[in-house]
Scaffold this active site. Structure first.
Site, PDB file in Angstrom:
ATOM      1  N   GLN A  11     -28.414  -7.538  -3.023  1.00 35.59           N
ATOM      2  CA  GLN A  11     -29.640  -8.297  -3.287  1.00 35.59           C
ATOM      3  C   GLN A  11     -30.880  -7.461  -2.945  1.00 35.59           C
ATOM      4  O   GLN A  11     -31.858  -7.458  -3.689  1.00 35.59           O
ATOM      5  CB  GLN A  11     -29.611  -9.604  -2.466  1.00 35.59           C
ATOM      6  CG  GLN A  11     -30.662 -10.609  -2.859  1.00 35.59           C
ATOM      7  CD  GLN A  11     -30.457 -11.112  -4.294  1.00 35.59           C
ATOM      8  OE1 GLN A  11     -29.369 -11.037  -4.847  1.00 35.59           O
ATOM      9  NE2 GLN A  11     -31.528 -11.598  -4.910  1.00 35.59           N
TER      10      GLN A  11
ATOM     11  N   GLU B  27      -3.600  -8.366   5.967  1.00 34.24           N
ATOM     12  CA  GLU B  27      -3.309  -8.558   7.405  1.00 34.24           C
ATOM     13  C   GLU B  27      -3.647  -9.972   7.850  1.00 34.24           C
ATOM     14  O   GLU B  27      -4.113 -10.182   8.966  1.00 34.24           O
ATOM     15  CB  GLU B  27      -4.069  -7.541   8.256  1.00 34.24           C
ATOM     16  CG  GLU B  27      -3.512  -6.129   8.203  1.00 34.24           C
ATOM     17  CD  GLU B  27      -2.409  -5.852   9.206  1.00 34.24           C
ATOM     18  OE1 GLU B  27      -2.510  -6.285  10.360  1.00 34.24           O
ATOM     19  OE2 GLU B  27      -1.418  -5.222   8.821  1.00 34.24           O
TER      20      GLU B  27
ATOM     21  N   THR C 253       0.871  -1.176   0.000  1.00 33.13           N
ATOM     22  CA  THR C 253       0.000   0.000   0.000  1.00 33.13           C
ATOM     23  C   THR C 253       0.914   1.234   0.000  1.00 33.13           C
ATOM     24  O   THR C 253       1.802   1.335   0.845  1.00 33.13           O
ATOM     25  CB  THR C 253      -0.909  -0.027   1.253  1.00 33.13           C
ATOM     26  OG1 THR C 253      -1.700  -1.224   1.184  1.00 33.13           O
ATOM     27  CG2 THR C 253      -1.817   1.189   1.327  1.00 33.13           C
TER      28      THR C 253
HETATM   29  C1  LIG Z   1      -4.933  -4.408  -1.636  1.00 31.14           C
HETATM   30  C2  LIG Z   1      -3.855  -5.061  -0.844  1.00 31.14           C
HETATM   31  C3  LIG Z   1      -3.064  -4.285  -0.012  1.00 31.14           C
HETATM   32  C4  LIG Z   1      -2.019  -4.876   0.692  1.00 31.14           C
HETATM   33  N1  LIG Z   1      -1.180  -4.088   1.456  1.00 31.14           N
HETATM   34  C5  LIG Z   1      -0.044  -4.632   1.944  1.00 31.14           C
HETATM   35  C6  LIG Z   1       0.966  -3.789   2.542  1.00 31.14           C
HETATM   36  O1  LIG Z   1       0.803  -2.563   2.654  1.00 31.14           O
HETATM   37  N2  LIG Z   1       2.111  -4.369   2.953  1.00 31.14           N
HETATM   38  C7  LIG Z   1       2.328  -5.699   2.839  1.00 31.14           C
HETATM   39  O2  LIG Z   1       3.407  -6.154   3.232  1.00 31.14           O
HETATM   40  N3  LIG Z   1       1.390  -6.538   2.316  1.00 31.14           N
HETATM   41  C8  LIG Z   1       0.230  -6.026   1.855  1.00 31.14           C
HETATM   42  N4  LIG Z   1      -0.726  -6.836   1.279  1.00 31.14           N
HETATM   43  C9  LIG Z   1      -0.452  -8.276   1.163  1.00 31.14           C
HETATM   44  C10 LIG Z   1      -1.399  -9.155   1.958  1.00 31.14           C
HETATM   45  O3  LIG Z   1      -1.092  -9.097   3.314  1.00 31.14           O
HETATM   46  C11 LIG Z   1      -1.292 -10.583   1.366  1.00 31.14           C
HETATM   47  O4  LIG Z   1      -1.960 -10.547   0.113  1.00 31.14           O
HETATM   48  C12 LIG Z   1      -1.877 -11.630   2.271  1.00 31.14           C
HETATM   49  O5  LIG Z   1      -1.079 -11.800   3.403  1.00 31.14           O
HETATM   50  C13 LIG Z   1      -2.044 -12.991   1.563  1.00 31.14           C
HETATM   51  O6  LIG Z   1      -0.882 -13.368   0.907  1.00 31.14           O
HETATM   52  P1  LIG Z   1      -0.955 -13.862  -0.631  1.00 31.14           P
HETATM   53  O7  LIG Z   1      -1.721 -12.847  -1.375  1.00 31.14           O
HETATM   54  O8  LIG Z   1       0.411 -14.164  -1.091  1.00 31.14           O
HETATM   55  O9  LIG Z   1      -1.836 -15.187  -0.591  1.00 31.14           O
HETATM   56  P2  LIG Z   1      -1.330 -16.686  -0.315  1.00 31.14           P
HETATM   57  O10 LIG Z   1      -0.529 -16.700   0.945  1.00 31.14           O
HETATM   58  O11 LIG Z   1      -0.682 -17.229  -1.537  1.00 31.14           O
HETATM   59  O12 LIG Z   1      -2.697 -17.430  -0.054  1.00 31.14           O
HETATM   60  C14 LIG Z   1      -3.537 -17.867  -1.104  1.00 31.14           C
HETATM   61  C15 LIG Z   1      -4.700 -18.660  -0.507  1.00 31.14           C
HETATM   62  O13 LIG Z   1      -4.185 -19.807   0.196  1.00 31.14           O
HETATM   63  C16 LIG Z   1      -4.643 -19.810   1.544  1.00 31.14           C
HETATM   64  N5  LIG Z   1      -3.609 -20.368   2.423  1.00 31.14           N
HETATM   65  C17 LIG Z   1      -2.276 -20.074   2.433  1.00 31.14           C
HETATM   66  N6  LIG Z   1      -1.665 -20.764   3.405  1.00 31.14           N
HETATM   67  C18 LIG Z   1      -2.617 -21.499   4.034  1.00 31.14           C
HETATM   68  C19 LIG Z   1      -2.616 -22.405   5.127  1.00 31.14           C
HETATM   69  N7  LIG Z   1      -1.505 -22.705   5.804  1.00 31.14           N
HETATM   70  N8  LIG Z   1      -3.795 -22.978   5.499  1.00 31.14           N
HETATM   71  C20 LIG Z   1      -4.956 -22.678   4.837  1.00 31.14           C
HETATM   72  N9  LIG Z   1      -5.015 -21.825   3.797  1.00 31.14           N
HETATM   73  C21 LIG Z   1      -3.859 -21.232   3.401  1.00 31.14           C
HETATM   74  C22 LIG Z   1      -4.896 -18.336   1.850  1.00 31.14           C
HETATM   75  O14 LIG Z   1      -5.778 -18.189   2.945  1.00 31.14           O
HETATM   76  C23 LIG Z   1      -5.470 -17.845   0.545  1.00 31.14           C
HETATM   77  O15 LIG Z   1      -6.841 -18.155   0.481  1.00 31.14           O
HETATM   78  C24 LIG Z   1      -1.795  -6.262   0.606  1.00 31.14           C
HETATM   79  C25 LIG Z   1      -2.630  -7.048  -0.216  1.00 31.14           C
HETATM   80  C26 LIG Z   1      -3.632  -6.468  -0.954  1.00 31.14           C
HETATM   81  C27 LIG Z   1      -4.459  -7.315  -1.872  1.00 31.14           C
END
Ligand SMILES: Cc1cc2nc3c(=O)[nH]c(=O)nc-3n(C[C@H](O)[C@H](O)[C@H](O)COP(=O)(O)OP(=O)(O)OC[C@H]3O[C@@H](n4cnc5c(N)ncnc54)[C@H](O)[C@@H]3O)c2cc1C
Length: 408
Positions: free
Chosen positions: A361, A388, A164
């Site tokens: 809805q 988060e 962000t």
């Molecule tokens: C709009 C936006 C703003 C953001 N801002 C910031 C920021 O300012 N700074 C920052 O550092 N990050 C930021 N993020 C990152 C955000 O914190 C991550 O997207 C989030 O932690 C999930 O990581 P990922 O997207 O890699 O998903 P993944 O970790 O790849 O997960 C994909 C799916 O697998 C599931 N999964 C993964 N591991 C497990 C498990 N052990 N058990 C069950 N299910 C699991 C997850 O729940 C999810 O449904 C932001 C993200 C977005 C979209």
């Protein structure tokens, strides 16, 4: 006489009403425009700065509210206005908290003012932890920080994603691995000062929701920062790494769990954002249901509609109570023995998704168009179950805390 109360005191009510006024008069009317533009709403941030809503002082004051309700109240009201604009206003706080949590007093005094700028020249800050291959699995972070002793500089290399304000920030706080063997215990946070060579913005993401909030990759190529940019300082880092190495030898699993627990106190704030969005959509749906007539009567006359609204409001109030409980616990120093912080974020974020879908809805065809705000609120609400810590990660934290087992 009991001391227990869920009523806000006079000061809190005054702050809440003032924030609500700003959300209703400034944020909400600008929401559709900035959602379409997909750009940081600098003029709105500036308005917020002018009246004192965009400053460390304001958030510090709310943070130290002895009841713990200051921050959730701020988040609920601003996000009630609009989630994308509100995140543009509070996003800097994430980086500021990173400095406050790990930095020395000198670092806090030097860098936080540069994160916010002032009302005539507002700035934003970014907190960069997530990476393309390290989202939920923070411990697998690849960005490296290597100390160049001869020059007393740290050299950062790697790619951060989803940041962000990434790339448009005046100050970036970057988390990097100093000792990758230690997982998240081997991480440290660094300030990257304004205009440091080697830090560039990668792609800016085109998003489903919260489109007024800038989200981008941050690329770090031989970024050199002075030794004093290591948050907390080198001596403290060396002590912490030595302790973690000892602990890792005896109990690897505990090292992982301790890192997860540090987020517990900040999660209710995200829950409060979700409550704000849910409440906004519910209010639009309630008004609409009372005024839209079909079959010669307002649609709310049908139990099928009225009961949905009853459920929506019940869930929102339950979510707020979980958020308030966790925030109160964090302020009162109560241990989160049942992962109450994660519970509040899980329930509130799932509530926002559900309630905003129900609002669409209830508005029927109008709900599906951009003429009405609930479709935007529904797109915005999807973020709360992702950032988060996703809902699945919250459940993992809760289940591990309750059971004491290393559930995967
Ligand atoms: C709009 C936006 C703003 C953001 N801002 C910031 C920021 O300012 N700074 C920052 O550092 N990050 C930021 N993020 C990152 C955000 O914190 C991550 O997207 C989030 O932690 C999930 O990581 P990922 O997207 O890699 O998903 P993944 O970790 O790849 O997960 C994909 C799916 O697998 C599931 N999964 C993964 N591991 C497990 C498990 N052990 N058990 C069950 N299910 C699991 C997850 O729940 C999810 O449904 C932001 C993200 C977005 C979209």
């Amino acid at each position: 006489m009991s001391e227990f109360t869920l009523e806000l005191n006079d000061d809190q009510r005054q702050v809440r009403d003032w924030l609500h006024g700003f959300a209703a008069d400034v944020i909400r009317p600008a929401a559709a425009e900035w959602d379409e533009r997909e750009e940081t709403p600098w003029p709105v941030i500036q308005e917020a700065a002018k009246i004192g809503i965009y400053s460390l002082d304001f958030y510090a004051q709310q943070f130290f509210d002895p009841t713990g309700l200051g921050i959730p109240m701020v988040m609920e009201e601003l996000f009630w206005g609009d989630a994308g604009i509100a995140l543009s206003i509070v996003g800097t706080g994430l980086a500021a908290v990173g400095v406050i949590a790990n930095g020395t007093e000198e670092q806090i005094g030097t860098w936080i003012p540069q994160m916010y700028g002032d009302a005539d020249d507002v700035k934003v800050a970014a907190f960069c932890s997530s990476e393309p291959d390290a989202g939920s699995d923070v411990a697998s972070m690849r960005t490296r920080a290597v100390y160049d002793e001869a020059k007393d500089e740290w050299v950062l290399n790697g790619t951060k994603t989803w940041a962000t304000n990434g790339g448009i920030a005046n100050v970036h706080v970057v988390v990097a691995a100093v000792d990758p063997e230690l997982g998240s215990k081997g991480h440290a946070s660094f300030i990257v000062p304004p205009d440091t060579p080697g830090l560039t913005q990668g792609q800016k993401f085109k998003k489903h929701g919260i489109r007024a909030s800038h989200t981008a990759e941050v690329v770090l190529e031989d970024v050199r920062v002075p030794g004093h940019c290591l948050l907390g300082g080198k001596e403290k880092l060396d002590e912490r790494l030595a302790r973690a190495r000892d602990q890792a030898r005896t109990d690897g699993e505990r090292v992982k769990n301790a890192a997860m627990a540090t987020f517990e106190a900040s999660r209710p704030a995200v829950g409060a954002m979700a409550v704000g969005t849910a409440r906004a959509a519910y209010e639009v749906a309630l008004d609409y249901a009372k005024t839209r007539t079909q079959f010669g009567r307002p649609i709310i006359d049908n139990q099928g509609v009225a009961f949905q609204l009853a459920d929506m409001r019940t869930r929102i109030d339950a979510a707020r109570l979980l958020v308030w409980r966790a925030s109160w616990m964090a302020t009162a120093g109560k241990p989160f023995t049942a992962a109450e912080g994660s519970m509040s974020k899980l329930y509130a974020s799932e509530t926002a998704k559900k309630v905003t879908a129900q609002a669409i809805q209830i508005l029927g065809g109008n709900g599906y168009t951009r003429e009405y705000p609930v479709e935007r609120m529904h797109r915005d609400a999807a973020i709360y179950t992702i950032f988060e810590g996703t809902s699945e990660i919250q459940r993992l934290v809760i289940a591990r805390t309750l059971s004491g087992m290393p559930i995967r």
